[in-house]
Each structure stands twice: as C-alpha cells, then as structure tokens.
Design a protein around this motif. Structure first.
Motif, PDB file in Angstrom:
ATOM      1  N   GLN A 224      -4.823 -13.385  -7.948  1.00 19.71           N
ATOM      2  CA  GLN A 224      -5.198 -12.104  -7.783  1.00 19.71           C
ATOM      3  C   GLN A 224      -6.281 -11.627  -8.656  1.00 19.71           C
TER       4      GLN A 224
ATOM      5  N   ALA B  79     -10.161  -1.366  -9.455  1.00 16.64           N
ATOM      6  CA  ALA B  79      -9.103  -0.560  -9.187  1.00 16.64           C
ATOM      7  C   ALA B  79      -8.933  -0.067  -7.890  1.00 16.64           C
TER       8      ALA B  79
ATOM      9  N   ASN C  37      -3.459  11.345  -7.216  1.00 20.79           N
ATOM     10  CA  ASN C  37      -4.407  11.531  -8.192  1.00 20.79           C
ATOM     11  C   ASN C  37      -5.749  12.056  -7.224  1.00 20.79           C
TER      12      ASN C  37
ATOM     13  N   ASP D  77       1.413   0.595   2.559  1.00 25.64           N
ATOM     14  CA  ASP D  77       2.214   1.658   1.652  1.00 25.64           C
ATOM     15  C   ASP D  77       2.751   2.591   2.646  1.00 25.64           C
TER      16      ASP D  77
ATOM     17  N   ALA E  60      -3.209  -5.706 -13.302  1.00 19.81           N
ATOM     18  CA  ALA E  60      -2.874  -5.851 -11.701  1.00 19.81           C
ATOM     19  C   ALA E  60      -1.684  -6.239 -11.318  1.00 19.81           C
TER      20      ALA E  60
ATOM     21  N   ALA F  43       0.931   6.582  -9.352  1.00 20.30           N
ATOM     22  CA  ALA F  43       0.049   8.004  -9.570  1.00 20.30           C
ATOM     23  C   ALA F  43      -1.188   8.074  -8.623  1.00 20.30           C
ATOM     24  N   TRP F  44      -1.447   7.099  -8.040  1.00 17.21           N
ATOM     25  CA  TRP F  44      -2.545   6.729  -7.113  1.00 17.21           C
ATOM     26  C   TRP F  44      -2.192   7.720  -5.869  1.00 17.21           C
TER      27      TRP F  44
ATOM     28  N   ALA G 281      -3.967   4.498 -17.165  1.00 17.76           N
ATOM     29  CA  ALA G 281      -2.654   4.985 -17.848  1.00 17.76           C
ATOM     30  C   ALA G 281      -1.567   3.875 -18.023  1.00 17.76           C
TER      31      ALA G 281
ATOM     32  N   PRO H 288       0.246  10.933 -17.226  1.00 18.89           N
ATOM     33  CA  PRO H 288      -0.282   9.499 -17.766  1.00 18.89           C
ATOM     34  C   PRO H 288       0.727   8.974 -18.937  1.00 18.89           C
TER      35      PRO H 288
ATOM     36  N   TRP I  82      -2.400  -7.856   3.583  1.00 15.93           N
ATOM     37  CA  TRP I  82      -2.336  -6.207   3.100  1.00 15.93           C
ATOM     38  C   TRP I  82      -0.831  -5.659   3.900  1.00 15.93           C
TER      39      TRP I  82
ATOM     40  N   LYS J  69     -11.603  -5.129  -1.707  1.00 12.46           N
ATOM     41  CA  LYS J  69     -11.787  -6.550  -2.300  1.00 12.46           C
ATOM     42  C   LYS J  69     -12.696  -7.369  -1.958  1.00 12.46           C
TER      43      LYS J  69
ATOM     44  N   ALA K  65       0.058  -3.066 -11.236  1.00 14.97           N
ATOM     45  CA  ALA K  65      -0.404  -1.751 -10.507  1.00 14.97           C
ATOM     46  C   ALA K  65      -0.098  -2.172  -9.094  1.00 14.97           C
ATOM     47  N   GLY K  66      -0.186  -3.529  -8.564  1.00 16.52           N
ATOM     48  CA  GLY K  66      -0.300  -3.711  -7.153  1.00 16.52           C
ATOM     49  C   GLY K  66      -1.320  -3.727  -6.419  1.00 16.52           C
ATOM     50  N   GLN K  67      -1.496  -3.798  -5.392  1.00 14.92           N
ATOM     51  CA  GLN K  67      -2.622  -3.913  -4.411  1.00 14.92           C
ATOM     52  C   GLN K  67      -3.407  -2.663  -4.315  1.00 14.92           C
ATOM     53  N   ARG K  68      -2.572  -1.447  -4.115  1.00 17.59           N
ATOM     54  CA  ARG K  68      -3.409   0.046  -4.026  1.00 17.59           C
ATOM     55  C   ARG K  68      -3.080   0.553  -5.251  1.00 17.59           C
ATOM     56  N   THR K  69      -4.177   0.979  -5.828  1.00 16.68           N
ATOM     57  CA  THR K  69      -4.070   1.774  -7.061  1.00 16.68           C
ATOM     58  C   THR K  69      -5.418   2.411  -7.330  1.00 16.68           C
ATOM     59  N   ASP K  70      -5.601   3.008  -8.485  1.00 14.50           N
ATOM     60  CA  ASP K  70      -6.839   3.881  -8.477  1.00 14.50           C
ATOM     61  C   ASP K  70      -7.003   3.567  -9.835  1.00 14.50           C
ATOM     62  N   VAL K  71      -8.351   4.190 -10.529  1.00 19.72           N
ATOM     63  CA  VAL K  71      -8.938   4.012 -11.825  1.00 19.72           C
ATOM     64  C   VAL K  71      -8.065   4.829 -12.884  1.00 19.72           C
ATOM     65  N   ALA K  72      -7.367   5.996 -12.424  1.00 14.78           N
ATOM     66  CA  ALA K  72      -6.752   6.665 -13.624  1.00 14.78           C
ATOM     67  C   ALA K  72      -5.302   6.153 -13.450  1.00 14.78           C
ATOM     68  N   THR K  73      -4.750   5.600 -12.384  1.00 14.45           N
ATOM     69  CA  THR K  73      -3.406   4.812 -12.432  1.00 14.45           C
ATOM     70  C   THR K  73      -3.717   3.537 -13.380  1.00 14.45           C
ATOM     71  N   ARG K  74      -4.743   2.749 -13.117  1.00 12.37           N
ATOM     72  CA  ARG K  74      -4.671   1.702 -13.987  1.00 12.37           C
ATOM     73  C   ARG K  74      -4.948   1.926 -15.482  1.00 12.37           C
TER      74      ARG K  74
ATOM     75  N   THR L 127       3.150   3.487 -11.539  1.00 17.24           N
ATOM     76  CA  THR L 127       2.272   2.774 -10.606  1.00 17.24           C
ATOM     77  C   THR L 127       1.875   3.822  -9.281  1.00 17.24           C
TER      78      THR L 127
END
Lengths: 352, 561
Positions: free
Chosen positions: B437, B474, B142, B455, A36, B138-139, A50, B131, B452, B478, A39-48, B136
């Motif tokens: 966090q 993920a 994705n 981005d 975390a 990729a989202w 990896a 991958p 927040w 939150k 990855a920071g605040q905005r991420t998703d499962v795949a990114t995490r 960081t």
C-alpha cells in the motif's frame, strides 16, 4: 544483598531503555504508513491530518521518541488539566509554575492505532491466555520429560534409549511453526473425528445461552506443540544427569544395603538428578511466553504473541512497543529472581 | 505440596467453569441465536470508525441512520419520515420519525433509552467532522458540506436541528449521490450522553437505535448482541422485529478453518471463500457442486468491487520521458494481451465477471458489462499495438515490475505468462500488504495490483479514482491519471442531481478511462454467501452488508451445539 538487587534492577532498567530505543527506531524504519492503514483507500487530506495528529505522528521522530519516553516514565511533568488527568490518571506531586505539575503515574502505553483500545488493557486481556498456554506446556514438558529421561537412563544403550534420544533431538531441532502446522493438520483436521479436537479455539467461549464456558480441550494441541522443545531438552537433561548420579558411590551403597530398586531410583537417584532440571524449568517460563508467538498465531490462540504479530502486520506501533516492553520486563525480572534464588539455595554461589 | 497445589488448581477451574456457565443465560431455552464469524477481526463499535466490513456489519445491527440501502441498492428512508431537497440541490431538510428510542442504557436518566431527536443527528454529524474525533469517515462530508464565509472552515449552520424532529443540512455545492452517502454507517446516530461518558472507550460501549444491542464483547474472542426489545420496526404482519433473540460472532481468522466450522454446522452464515478452497464449493464452471447441493444454501450476487492492475502515469517518477508505461499504445497492448475469461475459469472457478467493460462494476445500477467498451483477449491486436508503440515483438522493452501481495500471486503469474507470450517481459515483486500500500500511495510502484471496493453504490465513487485533484497519498487517484476532459465531466456529474443525466456523464467518463487505459480491469468480483438451510430472511446484496433485522430460522427451530 540489597545492593545486589538494586544493581541488577539498574541494569534491567538500562536493558529496557535499550529495547525501547531499538524497537522504536526499527519500527519507524519499516516500510508502510500507519495512517494509510487506518484511513483506508478512500480519504482526504483533512481526514489524514486529523488521524496523523491523533496518532502523534505529525511530530519529528526525535520529539516522538521523547514524548513516548515521557509517557512511560513514572515521574514526569504535565499540564494539569482534566484531559491529561483522564489520559494518565496521575497523582500530582509538586506544582511547577502556572499550570504545570510534576506527577507520579503508571507507565502509559498509549492506545492502539487500529482499535483505539488502551494498550495496557490489551496486554492484560491477552496475558491470561498466554500464561495458561505456557504453564500447560511447561507442566506437560516437565512431567513427561522427567519420565522419558528416567526411562532412557535406566535402559541405557538399549533400543528405547536410542529411540528416545533420536526423537528428542528431532524435537529440539524442529522449528515450532513447522511442528505447529503438522500437529494442527493431523490431530485437529484429519483425525478430528477421533480426537474431538479443533484446529483452533479459545480457552473461554462466550455463548448467549450457556454464558462463559471453559474449553480445556482447546488448550491441548497448542500446549503440546509449545511443550515439544522443552520436553525434548528436559528428557536429555534428565537422562544425562540421571546417568551421572547412577554411577555415584552412594547409589551402590544404597543398593548394597538392600534397598529396593524402585526406592533407590526414586528417592536417591531421581531426587538428586532433578537439580539441573529444576534450574532449567524455572528459567524457562519467560522464554516460553515469548516463544509462543508462532504457536499462538497458527492455532489462532488469542494471547500476547497473536496480538503482537497482528499489530506488526497492521503497523500498530503502540501495541508492538507495549508487548515487546512487557516481555522484556518479564525476562529481566525472571532473571533477577532466578539469580537471587541461586544465591539463597546454593551457598557456593556468591553475589557480587 | 505439589499435589495440594494441583488439587487446588483443579478445584478453582471447576468452580469457575461451573458458576459462570449459568450466570448470564437467556431464560428461554429455545432462543434463536444466529452465529457468524468475523475473520478480519473487529476494531471498533463506534460508527465514526466504521471503516471495514467487520465494523460495518456489527455497527449496522447496533445502530441506524437516516437512510438505508434496499437490496437493489437504492437509498430508502430508515429513521427519516419525509425529506425535501431545495431547488438548487444545496439544502436538504429531513423530517424524522417520532418515537424512536435509543437502547436502554445507564448513560440515560433512569436507564431508559431516550427518544432520538434531530439534535442527535446534528451532534453525530458534527462529531464526525471534528478533528478531535479523528474519524476515518470525515472525508464523506469534508469536501461537500457548506463552508464558512472565509472558506477556511465549515459554516456554523452546515447541519442544524431547526426543531425537535427537523434536520437541515447545507451543502457547498449540490452533490448527486448525497443520499447514498447518508446510508453509510459513518452517519449513524450516536447519543451525546454515551460519547461524553465513555470518551474514547465509546468504541466498546455502543448505544444505538438498531435491532440489536450489545451484551458482551470479549475482544478477539466473541461478540454477543441481544435483541433490542424496544426496536421500532414491525414486519408486514405487525410482528415486532427482529425475530432473532441473539447474535453470536466468533473471530476465527483463518478462512479455511471458518469454512470447515461452517460445514460442521457451527456457524449459520459465512461470506467469501478463499481462492484455494473455492474448489470445495464450486466446480470449474462456477456451478454449485453436486455433493454440496441440499446441504446448505450458496448464493452469488455481483459485488461492488473491481479488481484491476494500475499503471503509474506520473512522468516524474520515470528517468526518461520515454518509458513504455507512459505510452498509451503500450498500455492498450497489455490490456489486449490477457485472457480474462480463461483466468477466471481456471483460477476462480468462474466466480466473478470478466472485466471487459469499464472500471465501474456491473453491481452498480445501469452498468452492464457491455455498457462501456473495454478490452477483450486479442493477442494479434496487442502485437500490432506494440509495433505502433515502437516495440515490435517486445524488442527494446525494459522488464516491467509488477507489485503485488501474496494473495494475488497465482493470478499475476498467470498474467505474466500471457504478457510474455506477446513479448512483454514482466517480473513480479511480492510485498506485505502494508508495504504494498505504501509503495502505491507514494508512487513508488509503477505497475501494481489493486482492487476497489465501493464505499457507496454510485459510480462517482469509482470515477473519483481518476480525478486529478484526488492524487494519492491523500486521495484515491493512485495512478495519478490527469485528463482535463475527464475532470470537467467529473465536476459536472458531481453537481448534477438528475439521475439520468448523471448516468450519461458517468458512461462518458468510464469510456475515457478505457480509451486512456490507466488501468487494466481484470474482473468484477461476486459475493458468495453460504447459509444453513434453516436460515430465512437474509438477502445477499452487492455491498455485502449483513443486516440481521429480518433474519430468522425456519419453524423457529434451532440446533445449538
């Protein structure tokens, strides 16, 4: 002698192994999630996933520990591929079956979670600043410590003696993070117009026009702060050992045969009084490097301590581990060297 | 012996200091050098890791991408010449500008920068999703780009260079703010040669297309970038950009020390002021202090940032189903009980806007403070709602624990008193950032301080915080807010490419958030930028990006220490 060194090295190795184990499991018991932090605040499962895989955190803890030890070990078995070769830069020793190979390599400390930089490089880059700081603090402390101690001993039971003793007790007992803040504020801020010193600053400053320049003045405040405690201890050590020497018969003899006071003090008394001081100083450099953590942090001095504290905050495991191991290694080596020197210098000490 | 050693040491020091001083100086003594500080420290110069402001600032000046953001937050073409979006909004075709070259670098044949082609973008985008890169960022692609037939990976042709200057990008479903995504530094073009040569160490060997190129990076100490002599952009008068000769970044980590250094004239620019030194810059009404006026320029613009306090809404984390936090009226009461104006005035010298609208900050286009109706200070109403919730005067309420980090301590203590005044007992738990966090991400904090930072400048980025498929750890949700009406609108808005229809949906969604109150919006932050009087060409912007492409000094005169 050789047997003694081998034995001490063996013990040292066990100490290091213990350090690896304790720090490894302590770190993983810490609250917080390194993924975390990356990855920071905005991420998703795949990114995490990896990132987790990249950091090697997707394995069970025991496997992670085994892999870490394997990376550290100079002898290990790896797949013989170009990637592995680039990662470990090993020397293949013995081919084992298909593509596995027994290799000799330098301990691989991995890459920082946060920056992806090699931990070995991080340590080397920051070692210089810490070494200069520790050295400057030690030189300062030894020089003034011996002078103050001598002055106190020569004027025993006068105002100056009491004054120096009280001040040095203060210097021993005040924690470095307290004195660092006070010193930084007073000399680097309130009086900065007069002292010309900065609150923080580095030894080397890069400039697009002037290139890399040396700024010794930035070393003054942190070295002074770091040197305070050793200064106090050396003052007290010198004082008491000087007093002891001054009461010896040969000093009286020297005086009696008509030698100048100055010569008696410097040539006869001081020389002998310094023995315990030299012992203390030599064993100190290692602990100063470790003790520089708070001083480095407050003065923004980019050395080993600074990097390590930052890494603890951001859960950067490889850097924390690498720095701890490195400092432990220095302690172990310095202790062995000091023991050997004792034996060489003082025939009364026997190695056993 | 010792004396000899000391003399030797001094000699070595003097010699090294002496020779390095002239080693790599710019020839011209009148060079324009721009100096700024980076308190958080820089972790990588690789666009795939442009994950924080420090990295974004440096990367924006070293690289460039298809689009960039205008000062009023519209995506405008950068390296793209023209583009087309297919009827269904699922395929983007970009025609690149010709003749743009990468920085001169040893990775290219002959050391001369190669021309940027569509293949470089294809490579850079695919690298971001690989991958093995563990980027960081990729989202950003994705869940948007085209999937393969089986649905277990990306389609072979999700991004494709159809000829030297044409790039085609295919999405699974249309995504409204996709061009905004393409302004993010994650999408900047990197050359294959450099990535392959340096591997992971590409992080410190950047080769881009930006106005500046790297000269040296002494990590933790200094970063020096020099003008890219082949930069492709000209100003309106036909003069080549950038105007600056070099940029020098320092890494003082203490914010107050940074401010002091700026005031001494040793920095040309700084952004952000610590709460405890705001008094030095602004008076209590938020105006620039008299004694500062004229010494340097202070600029303020709305920041793409919302400060809030979140409630954990997942019933499974509470022992009984009747926990007050699960009660909407109770959450509303907490919202009404606090005086945001007074808090901003006393604690932040009126820097920022009271959070009386929705979660979306006014820095986003078409979101004014009053577009969405939020909460104002109304203790009477708070007491009434407490009664409706079954806790008249706070009777029967358990103590609510508020998790925070040390930076927000003065503020939450202030709020604690206000909640106390209507009878809501709140206790404060302070943790380190990493711990804080983790508690939030794993739903172990029931009531927590959050903020927040957008981005990209689209409301979708804020509303994603409440989409039920994006639960933390993920995802960004939150509070574990789960509302089917909201989800429907969110999905609809994502695929809506027409800007004004989307805006309408955004307003509706934000209103649902306010009605359900999964968060307490505290305030919308403002960017504060300090620049020396002789600096020109720097515009503050809601993303707080530092783009030095057009920065310069008046008369070209620079005073260097």
């Amino acid at each position: 002698m050789l047997r003694f060194i081998a034995k001490r090295l063996g013990y040292g190795f066990l100490v290091l192994l213990g350090v690896v184990g304790v720090v490894f499991f302590l770190f993983h018991a810490l609250p917080g999630d390194p993924v975390a932090m990356m990855a920071g605040q905005r991420t998703d499962v795949a990114t995490r996933q990896a990132i987790e895989k990249e950091l090697g955190l997707d394995q069970p803890l025991a496997v992670q520990f085994y892999l870490y030890l394997k990376d550290l070990s100079p002898l290990s078995i790896h797949e013989d591929t170009a990637e592995e070769q680039e990662k470990y830069s090993y020397i293949p020793l013995l081919s084992l079956g298909e593509d596995e190979v027994l290799v000799l390599k330098g301990p691989y400390l991995r890459r920082s979670f946060q920056t992806n930089k090699k931990v070995g490089e991080i340590l080397l880059d920051n070692l210089e600043a810490t070494l200069w700081l520790a050295l400057a603090a030690m030189v300062f402390a030894t020089f003034f410590g011996v002078i103050f101690g001598m002055l106190a001993a020569l004027s025993q039971n006068t105002f100056w003696d009491h004054f120096l003793v009280i001040i040095s007790v203060l210097g021993i007992s005040i924690p470095s993070f307290v004195s660092a803040i006070i010193i930084a504020m007073v000399f680097g801020y309130y009086l900065s117009d007069y002292t010309g010193l900065n609150l923080t600053g580095q030894l080397w400053v890069n400039h697009p026009i002037y290139g890399r320049t040396l700024h010794i003045e930035n070393l003054i405040l942190p070295a002074f702060t770091l040197g305070l405690r050793p200064l106090s201890i050396i003052t007290q050590l010198t004082r008491s050992s000087m007093l002891e020497v001054l009461s010896q018969d040969y000093i009286r003899t020297a005086r009696a045969k008509g030698l100048q006071y100055y010569k008696v003090i410097v040539k006869h008394a001081l020389k002998n009084a310094l023995n315990p001081v030299v012992t203390a100083v030599s064993g100190w450099l290692a602990s100063l490097m470790a003790g520089a953590f708070f001083v480095e942090y407050i003065f923004d001095w980019k050395g080993l301590g600074f990097v390590t504290l930052k890494a603890v905050q951001s859960l950067d495991f490889p850097v924390v581990m690498g720095a701890t191991l490195f400092i432990a290694l220095i302690f172990v080596l310095v202790n062995i060297v000091v023991d050997i020197f004792y034996a060489l210098l003082d025939p009364r000490v026997h190695l056993s | 012996m010792l004396r000899q050693f000391c003399a030797y040491l001094m000699a070595v020091l003097l010699i090294t200091a002496g020779c390095t001083a002239t080693d790599n100086a710019l020839e011209d003594g009148n060079a324009k050098v721009f100096r700024y500080n980076q308190a958080e420290g820089l972790s990588s110069l690789d666009p795939a890791f442009a994950r924080n402001q420090a990295n974004v600032w440096a990367i924006t000046n070293l690289y460039s991408g298809l689009f960039e953001l205008s000062p009023d937050m519209y995506p405008i073409p950068d390296m793209v010449d023209s583009w087309e979006v297919s009827e269904d909004g699922g395929t983007y075709t970009f025609n690149l500008k010709k003749g743009i070259r990468f920085h001169d670098s040893e990775v290219f044949e002959g050391g001369k920068g190669r021309e940027v082609t569509a293949e470089d973008f294809e490579y850079s985008f695919k690298r971001l999703l690989d991958p093995a890169t563990a980027s960081t960022g990729a989202w950003i692609f994705n869940d948007k780009v085209k999937k393969n037939e089986a649905g277990d990976g990306f389609a072979e042709n999700w991004v494709e260079a159809t000829d030297k200057y044409t790039l085609v990008l295919r999405l699974e479903k249309p995504f409204g703010p996709f061009l905004e995504i393409l302004t993010m530094p994650y999408t900047f073009a990197v050359p294959k040669e450099a990535v392959e040569k340096w591997g992971k160490d590409f992080r410190k060997h950047p080769v881009g297309t930006g106005p500046f190129q790297l000269k040296s990076w002494d990590e933790g100490n200094s970063l020096i970038m020099v003008k890219n002599p082949n930069y492709w952009k000209d100003d309106a008068n036909g003069q080549q950009l950038p105007y600056l000769d070099a940029v020098m970044v320092s890494f003082i980590q203490d914010r107050n020390q940074e401010l002091l250094t700026f005031q001494q004239g040793k920095l040309d620019f700084m952004s952000g002021v610590e709460a405890n030194s705001i008094d030095l810059i602004l008076d209590k009404d938020g105006a620039v202090k008299e004694e500062i006026k004229g010494k340097f320029v202070v600029q303020k613009v709305p920041y793409l940032n919302t400060e809030y306090i979140g409630f954990q809404l997942d019933p499974s984390v509470y022992k009984g189903a009747n926990h007050p936090i699960l009660n909407k009226d109770f959450r509303k009461a907490m919202n009404y009980a606090i005086n945001r104006e007074e808090m901003l005035k006393y604690l932040f010298n009126n820097l920022g806007t009271p959070g009386k609208g929705g979660i979306i900050p006014p820095a986003i286009k078409y979101f004014k403070e009053n577009t969405v109706k939020g909460y104002t200070y109304d203790p009477a109403k708070a007491e009434e709602l407490l009664k409706t919730a079954g806790y008249p005067g706070g009777k029967g309420l358990p103590t609510i624990k508020l998790n925070t980090t040390v930076q927000s301590k003065p503020m939450v203590e202030y709020l604690q008193k206000q909640w106390g005044a209507v009878g809501i007992p709140v206790e404060i738990e302070i943790n380190q950032t990493a711990t804080h966090q983790e508690l939030i991400d794993n739903s172990r904090a029931n009531f927590f301080r959050g903020s927040w930072l957008g981005d990209y400048p689209d409301a979708e980025n804020y509303l994603a915080m409440f989409y039920s498929k994006y639960f933390s750890p993920a995802g960004p949700n939150k509070t574990h807010f789960n509302n089917s009406e909201f989800d429907k609108l969110y999905e609809k808005a994502r695929y809506e490419s027409e800007g004004f229809n989307r805006l309408d949906l955004y307003h509706k969604m934000d209103q649902i958030i306010m009605e359900e109150a999964p968060v307490i919006v505290l305030f919308y932050d403002e960017v504060v930028r300090l620049t020396q009087n002789n600096v020109t060409g720097l515009e503050p912007n809601p993303m707080n990006v530092l783009d030095l492409e057009r920065a310069s000094f008046v008369d070209g005169e620079v005073i260097q220490e």
